[in-house]
Design a protein around this motif. Structure first.
Motif, short mmCIF file in Angstrom:
data_model
loop_
_atom_site.label_atom_id
_atom_site.label_comp_id
_atom_site.label_asym_id
_atom_site.label_seq_id
_atom_site.Cartn_x
_atom_site.Cartn_y
_atom_site.Cartn_z
N PHE A 163 0.82 -1.21 0.00
CA PHE A 163 0.00 0.00 0.00
C PHE A 163 0.85 1.26 0.00
O PHE A 163 0.47 2.28 -0.58
N GLN A 164 2.01 1.23 0.64
CA GLN A 164 2.87 2.41 0.70
C GLN A 164 3.64 2.65 -0.59
O GLN A 164 4.10 3.76 -0.84
N ASP A 165 3.78 1.62 -1.43
CA ASP A 165 4.55 1.76 -2.67
C ASP A 165 3.99 2.84 -3.59
O ASP A 165 4.74 3.44 -4.36
N ASP A 166 2.69 3.09 -3.54
CA ASP A 166 2.08 4.11 -4.40
C ASP A 166 2.16 5.51 -3.80
O ASP A 166 1.61 6.46 -4.36
N GLY A 167 2.82 5.66 -2.66
CA GLY A 167 3.05 6.98 -2.08
C GLY A 167 1.95 7.42 -1.13
O GLY A 167 1.23 6.60 -0.56
N PRO A 168 1.83 8.75 -0.96
CA PRO A 168 0.84 9.29 -0.02
C PRO A 168 -0.57 8.79 -0.33
O PRO A 168 -0.91 8.54 -1.47
N GLY A 169 -1.34 8.65 0.72
CA GLY A 169 -2.71 8.16 0.59
C GLY A 169 -2.83 6.68 0.89
O GLY A 169 -3.89 6.08 0.72
N TRP A 170 -1.73 6.09 1.38
CA TRP A 170 -1.74 4.64 1.62
C TRP A 170 -2.75 4.25 2.69
O TRP A 170 -3.35 3.17 2.62
N GLN A 171 -2.98 5.12 3.66
CA GLN A 171 -3.95 4.78 4.70
C GLN A 171 -5.37 4.75 4.13
O GLN A 171 -6.17 3.87 4.47
N ALA A 172 -5.66 5.68 3.23
CA ALA A 172 -6.98 5.68 2.59
C ALA A 172 -7.14 4.45 1.70
O ALA A 172 -8.25 3.88 1.62
N ARG A 173 -6.06 4.02 1.05
CA ARG A 173 -6.14 2.81 0.22
C ARG A 173 -6.38 1.57 1.07
O ARG A 173 -7.15 0.68 0.68
N ILE A 174 -5.74 1.50 2.22
CA ILE A 174 -5.99 0.38 3.13
C ILE A 174 -7.44 0.41 3.59
O ILE A 174 -8.13 -0.62 3.62
N ASN A 175 -7.95 1.59 3.92
CA ASN A 175 -9.34 1.72 4.36
C ASN A 175 -10.29 1.27 3.26
O ASN A 175 -11.26 0.54 3.53
N ALA A 176 -10.02 1.67 2.02
CA ALA A 176 -10.88 1.28 0.90
C ALA A 176 -10.85 -0.24 0.70
O ALA A 176 -11.90 -0.86 0.44
N ALA A 177 -9.67 -0.85 0.82
CA ALA A 177 -9.56 -2.30 0.67
C ALA A 177 -10.32 -3.02 1.77
O ALA A 177 -10.98 -4.04 1.52
N LEU A 178 -10.24 -2.51 2.99
CA LEU A 178 -10.97 -3.13 4.09
C LEU A 178 -12.48 -2.97 3.92
O LEU A 178 -13.24 -3.90 4.20
N ARG A 179 -12.91 -1.80 3.45
CA ARG A 179 -14.35 -1.60 3.19
C ARG A 179 -14.85 -2.57 2.14
O ARG A 179 -15.92 -3.17 2.29
N ALA A 180 -14.06 -2.75 1.07
CA ALA A 180 -14.46 -3.68 0.01
C ALA A 180 -14.49 -5.10 0.53
O ALA A 180 -15.43 -5.86 0.25
N ALA A 181 -13.49 -5.49 1.32
CA ALA A 181 -13.44 -6.85 1.87
C ALA A 181 -14.60 -7.11 2.83
O ALA A 181 -15.12 -8.23 2.91
N ALA A 182 -15.04 -6.07 3.53
CA ALA A 182 -16.14 -6.21 4.48
C ALA A 182 -17.50 -6.06 3.81
O ALA A 182 -18.53 -6.23 4.46
N GLY A 183 -17.51 -5.75 2.51
CA GLY A 183 -18.77 -5.59 1.79
C GLY A 183 -19.49 -4.30 2.17
O GLY A 183 -20.72 -4.23 2.08
N LEU A 184 -18.76 -3.29 2.57
CA LEU A 184 -19.37 -2.02 3.00
C LEU A 184 -19.45 -0.99 1.90
O LEU A 184 -20.07 0.06 2.09
N ASP A 185 -18.81 -1.24 0.75
CA ASP A 185 -18.89 -0.29 -0.36
C ASP A 185 -20.22 -0.45 -1.07
O ASP A 185 -20.67 -1.57 -1.32
N PRO A 186 -20.86 0.67 -1.41
CA PRO A 186 -22.10 0.58 -2.16
C PRO A 186 -21.82 -0.01 -3.56
O PRO A 186 -20.80 0.27 -4.16
N ALA A 187 -22.71 -0.81 -4.02
CA ALA A 187 -22.53 -1.48 -5.31
C ALA A 187 -22.72 -0.55 -6.48
O ALA A 187 -23.28 0.45 -6.48
#
Length: 77
Positions: free
Chosen positions: A53-77
């Motif tokens: 996640f850090q390889d793409d630079g700043p915003g890595w925490q938001a990318r982790i959050n987005a991946a966790l939301r998707a894995a938990a099925g919390l993103d709207p379809a």
């Protein structure tokens, strides 16, 4: 004739040091608050996962959050 000196070398150095290190008036600090709906947590991740996640630079925490939301099925379809 020599011009009068203002103090000895030590006093001159002391005055220069004080002038150089004089602190300015402290600026009021804005309160640090996380974005609405966010909570600070401590989380242990595998080093390679974090590096991914850090390889793409700043915003890595938001990318982790987005991946966790998707894995938990919390993103709207």
């Amino acid at each position: 004739m020599r011009s009068p000196r203002r103090g000895n070398a030590f006093e001159q150095a002391e005055a220069a040091f004080k002038a150089a290190t004089k602190k300015n008036e402290p600026m009021p600090k804005a309160p640090v608050t996380p974005p609405a709906g966010k909570e600070m947590v401590s989380l242990r991740l595998d080093r390679d996962v974090l590096a991914h996640f850090q390889d793409d630079g700043p915003g890595w925490q938001a990318r982790i959050n987005a991946a966790l939301r998707a894995a938990a099925g919390l993103d709207p379809a």
